[in-house]
Every structure is written in C-alpha cells, then in structure tokens.
Design an enzyme around this catalytic site. Structure first.
Site, PDB file in Angstrom:
ATOM      1  N   ASN A  54       0.804  -1.229   0.000  1.00 61.78           N
ATOM      2  CA  ASN A  54       0.000   0.000   0.000  1.00 61.78           C
ATOM      3  C   ASN A  54       0.833   1.273   0.000  1.00 61.78           C
ATOM      4  O   ASN A  54       0.276   2.374   0.108  1.00 61.78           O
ATOM      5  CB  ASN A  54      -0.944   0.018   1.207  1.00 61.78           C
ATOM      6  CG  ASN A  54      -0.196   0.129   2.525  1.00 61.78           C
ATOM      7  OD1 ASN A  54       0.900  -0.385   2.673  1.00 61.78           O
ATOM      8  ND2 ASN A  54      -0.805   0.788   3.497  1.00 61.78           N
ATOM      9  N   TYR A  55       2.157   1.165  -0.131  1.00 65.76           N
ATOM     10  CA  TYR A  55       3.005   2.376  -0.139  1.00 65.76           C
ATOM     11  C   TYR A  55       3.085   2.968  -1.524  1.00 65.76           C
ATOM     12  O   TYR A  55       3.442   2.287  -2.475  1.00 65.76           O
ATOM     13  CB  TYR A  55       4.418   2.035   0.347  1.00 65.76           C
ATOM     14  CG  TYR A  55       4.532   1.654   1.795  1.00 65.76           C
ATOM     15  CD1 TYR A  55       3.516   1.910   2.710  1.00 65.76           C
ATOM     16  CD2 TYR A  55       5.673   1.013   2.262  1.00 65.76           C
ATOM     17  CE1 TYR A  55       3.643   1.541   4.045  1.00 65.76           C
ATOM     18  CE2 TYR A  55       5.805   0.641   3.590  1.00 65.76           C
ATOM     19  CZ  TYR A  55       4.788   0.902   4.470  1.00 65.76           C
ATOM     20  OH  TYR A  55       4.923   0.526   5.787  1.00 65.76           O
TER      21      TYR A  55
END
Length: 325
Positions: A54-55
C-alpha cells in the site's frame, strides 16, 4: 554492516542490522533520489529493505505499490536481487484505489486478500519469493487461525522465506504463534512496531507500539525479533522545524529523556539521531531500526550510528532517564 538472523527452524534469512524504509519511493521521493538512496545503503553493506503493497497510497496521486515497483526496478538495474532482503506487507491496501485509503477500505487479512496480495507484490517487485512477508495490522474480522494458516502455507509453498506481523499487540502475537505451532506451520518470527527512544503516552501504548511487555516477550523468545519503525520521529530530535513530541510521545518523562539523550550525543560527538539508532541496535534485546531518509545526506548521518559504540554506562543512563531513579 553487521548481520542478524531472522526466522526459526522453518526457515531463516540474514539481514543487515539496519533496515531502510521506503514508504515514499516512487511518489513524494522521485525515482532518481530513491535509486541514489538505495545505492548508498547498498554500498554501506545494507541488505534489508522494507516496503508494503500500500506504499504510498496516502501520497498525492499515490495508489499503492509504487514503492515495490521502484525497488524491483532498482534491483534489476543493479543486478543485486540475490544480495538484498526485501520485506513487504499485506492487509492495508485500499480496495478503492485510486480512491479513499481510509481504514474501513483496507483489504484486510482474509485468506483471499492475503493470497491476492502476495501475487501483486511478487509481480511489482519482479521476484519469485518474498524474503519477509508481514501481516500489516491486526485485522480481527477473519478468524485468526485463517490468517495464520494462510501465511504459514505461503511460507511452506516457497512464496515467503520468513513471515512476521506488524501493529499487533503481544497477546495476539503469542496466540498466532501458538496456533501456528499447533498446526505445524511456520509462525510469525518478528514484529514491526512504532518505536523510538522516547516513551509513548500511556493512552497510546496500544498494539502499534513497542511496549515493555513486548520487550520482555522478545527476551524470552530466542527466535523472535522486534523491528521499530519511525525511530527518528520524522526529524523531531534534530530539526528546529519539527516538534520532538510527534506521534503521541508528548509525555512529561520525555523531557528528562531528551536531556540525557542530547547530553550523551554531545559527549560522544554524535547527533541525537545517531544515539537513538545505536541505542536500539545495542540494547537488550537488540531492535532493528526501520529508518528512512529523504536525501543521501540524511542517510549518511544515520549510517554513522553503525560505528557509534555505547558503553554500559551510556546505556544505563539512557535507559534510566525519566524513571526517577
């Protein structure tokens, strides 16, 4: 850079004692700067990289996965895949991406979500195995046994060498490890929590921070390691434009801890940042800092902690600060 072992009889990996965090790579940190940081870390003997699927979905125009893609491109361009240990995570990617990355939209840790997550991470990283695969947070919607079994099977199938968890309280860690042992599956071998030299406020001593209980647990579990993220409080120790009490560390005892920290740094000719990192790496148990930098100059300062030696008296003073002793 000195190396440490993570894992147990089910599988082990060797990692550098400092881990490079890469949340903004490919979003707020452009690819050229990201490559420069990775090159410098590698040149210093660093082998351990931390990312997540999710970065950085919170960045402007970020959708998640950008950091993994940058790491993958860097490893291929430098031909260093076999020299690097990549940790990534699953569980917090928004299901409305691009869209709203709010907590209620996260993918979670069901078997289906974890299986889909590992496929995506392998593709973005361009690898056939994730060295360390984390459950990103303590999702209590699925049965814990389902999550534990899925991670254990991924390790057995060769998709992950070692598995771990993050942002998880001690009792849930122990319960998950007990479930894995009972099923004959690889258990979580490490946890990554928010950690720095300052103490969190009592009301924030939740499942996302390193607590005294977790430290005690790690001391008694020889095959269980602790990693600490955001150890430098986003520059709060040394930057005049940052408050030293960011991230829920506004606690009265921390005034005394800051005084001792700065005094030790002055005595050693080091920066407060370097003392914080050295204190983590040389403590009992040793905690691996997951540190981040926006420039090569910032990374150079952090790498200086590797050569900083804290003797027993320094460690005792640092540990006792703020306790009233």
């Amino acid at each position: 850079m000195r190396q440490r072992k993570l894992g147990d009889e089910h599988g082990t990996i060797a990692v550098s004692e400092m881990c490079l965090g890469t949340i903004p790579f490919g979003t707020s940190t452009d690819e050229e700067t990201s490559f420069a940081l990775l090159d410098r870390f590698h040149a210093a003997g660093g082998t351990f990289l931390d990312t997540a699927n999710n970065y950085d979905q919170w960045a402007d125009n970020g959708v998640g996965g950008e950091s993994e893609q940058v790491i993958g491109r860097w490893m291929r361009s430098r031909g260093v895949r076999d020299q690097m240990v990549v940790a990534t995570k699953v569980g917090a990617l928004s299901t409305k991406s691009p869209g709203d990355p709010a907590f209620e939209n996260w993918e979670g840790l069901s078997a289906k979500a974890v299986r889909a997550g590992v496929e995506g991470s392998l593709k973005r990283l361009g690898v056939d195995r994730i060295d360390l695969y984390y459950a990103h947070w303590d999702d209590r919607a699925p049965d814990l046994a389902e999550t534990v079994e899925t991670f254990g099977q991924l390790a057995r199938e060769g998709f992950a060498s070692v598995i771990g968890c993050s942002n998880t309280p001690v009792w849930r860690i122990e319960r998950a490890r007990a479930l894995a042992r009972a099923a004959g599956l690889p258990p979580y071998s490490c946890v990554q929590q928010l950690h720095t030299y300052l103490w969190p406020r009592p009301d924030r001593a939740d499942g996302s921070v390193v607590t005294p209980e977790l430290v005690d647990y790690a001391r008694t579990e020889p095959d269980f390691a602790v990693l600490g993220y955001k150890p430098l409080l986003r520059g709060g120790y040394t930057r005049a434009d940052r408050r030293p009490f960011e991230l829920a560390y506004e606690h009265p005892s921390n005034l005394a801890r800051l005084d001792v920290l700065n005094a030790v740094a002055k005595e050693l000719g080091a920066t407060a940042n370097q003392v914080v990192l050295a204190w983590m790496m040389q403590g009992d148990p040793a905690i691996i800092p997951v540190t981040a930098a926006g420039t090569v100059e910032q990374l150079e300062e952090q790498l200086g902690a590797l050569d900083l030696v804290l003797d027993a008296a320094h460690l005792e003073r640092l540990d006792a600060a703020g306790t009233g002793d």
